[in-house]
Design a protein around this motif. Structure first.
Motif, PDB file in Angstrom:
ATOM      1  N   ILE A  25      37.573  51.940  34.827  1.00  0.00           N
ATOM      2  CA  ILE A  25      38.630  50.613  35.006  1.00  0.00           C
ATOM      3  C   ILE A  25      38.330  50.611  36.025  1.00  0.00           C
ATOM      4  O   ILE A  25      38.820  49.368  36.606  1.00  0.00           O
ATOM      5  N   LEU A  26      39.171  51.625  36.815  1.00  0.00           N
ATOM      6  CA  LEU A  26      38.899  51.282  38.511  1.00  0.00           C
ATOM      7  C   LEU A  26      37.911  50.752  38.766  1.00  0.00           C
ATOM      8  O   LEU A  26      38.587  49.977  39.991  1.00  0.00           O
ATOM      9  N   ILE A  27      37.017  51.697  39.077  1.00  0.00           N
ATOM     10  CA  ILE A  27      35.535  50.985  39.938  1.00  0.00           C
ATOM     11  C   ILE A  27      35.288  50.147  39.147  1.00  0.00           C
ATOM     12  O   ILE A  27      34.883  48.807  40.099  1.00  0.00           O
ATOM     13  N   SER A  28      34.970  49.282  38.479  1.00  0.00           N
ATOM     14  CA  SER A  28      34.827  48.281  37.274  1.00  0.00           C
ATOM     15  C   SER A  28      35.714  46.909  38.301  1.00  0.00           C
ATOM     16  O   SER A  28      35.113  45.954  39.166  1.00  0.00           O
ATOM     17  N   GLY A  29      37.175  47.255  38.444  1.00  0.00           N
ATOM     18  CA  GLY A  29      38.476  46.455  39.057  1.00  0.00           C
ATOM     19  C   GLY A  29      37.785  46.218  40.844  1.00  0.00           C
ATOM     20  O   GLY A  29      37.837  44.941  40.960  1.00  0.00           O
ATOM     21  N   LEU A  30      37.768  47.354  40.974  1.00  0.00           N
ATOM     22  CA  LEU A  30      36.607  47.223  43.113  1.00  0.00           C
ATOM     23  C   LEU A  30      35.604  46.847  42.340  1.00  0.00           C
ATOM     24  O   LEU A  30      35.070  46.051  43.861  1.00  0.00           O
ATOM     25  N   MET A  31      34.309  46.872  41.665  1.00  0.00           N
ATOM     26  CA  MET A  31      33.561  46.137  41.883  1.00  0.00           C
ATOM     27  C   MET A  31      33.468  44.137  42.279  1.00  0.00           C
ATOM     28  O   MET A  31      32.866  43.706  42.400  1.00  0.00           O
ATOM     29  N   ILE A  32      34.224  43.974  41.208  1.00  0.00           N
ATOM     30  CA  ILE A  32      34.881  42.608  40.730  1.00  0.00           C
ATOM     31  C   ILE A  32      34.941  41.654  41.878  1.00  0.00           C
ATOM     32  O   ILE A  32      34.463  41.098  42.749  1.00  0.00           O
TER      33      ILE A  32
END
Length: 152
Positions: A25-32
């Motif tokens: 979830i953290l990595i997805s948020g950073l990518m977005i």
């Protein structure tokens, strides 16, 4: 204590799965978030490059206009520009305004919604139209009495 009552292995597996889920979830948020930032920066780079190309083109047209006014004959000025700005092709449109010898020059990037406008004042008449960005030629034909911007 029986085997059925032993929950020690569950807490380790459950902790591992929860850690992976939180990290995902953290990595997805950073990518977005980074994707939006990169797109915004790309548009800003394209706008800046279009402004530089437009100012250079305006200077070249004004130089050809001054030469055409100073001499009695044909004038050719080569105007070198990049074919792409920020990995995007672009077009240059020259449109007349209601005022005589005042033109609106619009540079538009093809891949993103970015356009830059300039005003151009000339002593000679300027042909209106559209050209693809890149190496251009500004010509003055004394017989026609008109400046023309065309692709080289």
């Amino acid at each position: 204590m029986t085997l059925r009552d032993d929950e020690r292995g569950v807490s380790t597996a459950l902790g591992y799965v929860l850690s992976l889920a939180i990290a995902s979830i953290l990595i997805s948020g950073l990518m977005i978030a980074a994707g939006g930032f990169v797109e915004s920066e790309r548009e800003q780079v394209i706008r800046s490059e279009l402004e530089v190309v437009g100012q250079t083109l305006i200077a070249d047209v004004e130089g050809a206009d001054r030469l055409a006014s100073a001499i009695d004959g044909d004038v050719t000025v080569r105007s070198n520009h990049p074919r792409r700005v920020g990995s995007s092709a672009y077009t240059i449109e020259i449109d007349p305004t209601p005022n005589v010898r005042i033109y609106e020059v619009t540079l538009t990037a093809a891949s993103v919604d970015v356009l830059v406008k300039f005003r151009l004042v000339t002593k000679q008449s300027l042909a209106t139209g559209s050209v693809v960005g890149g190496d251009l030629v500004v010509e003055y034909d004394a017989g026609a009495g008109e400046l023309v911007v065309r692709e080289r």
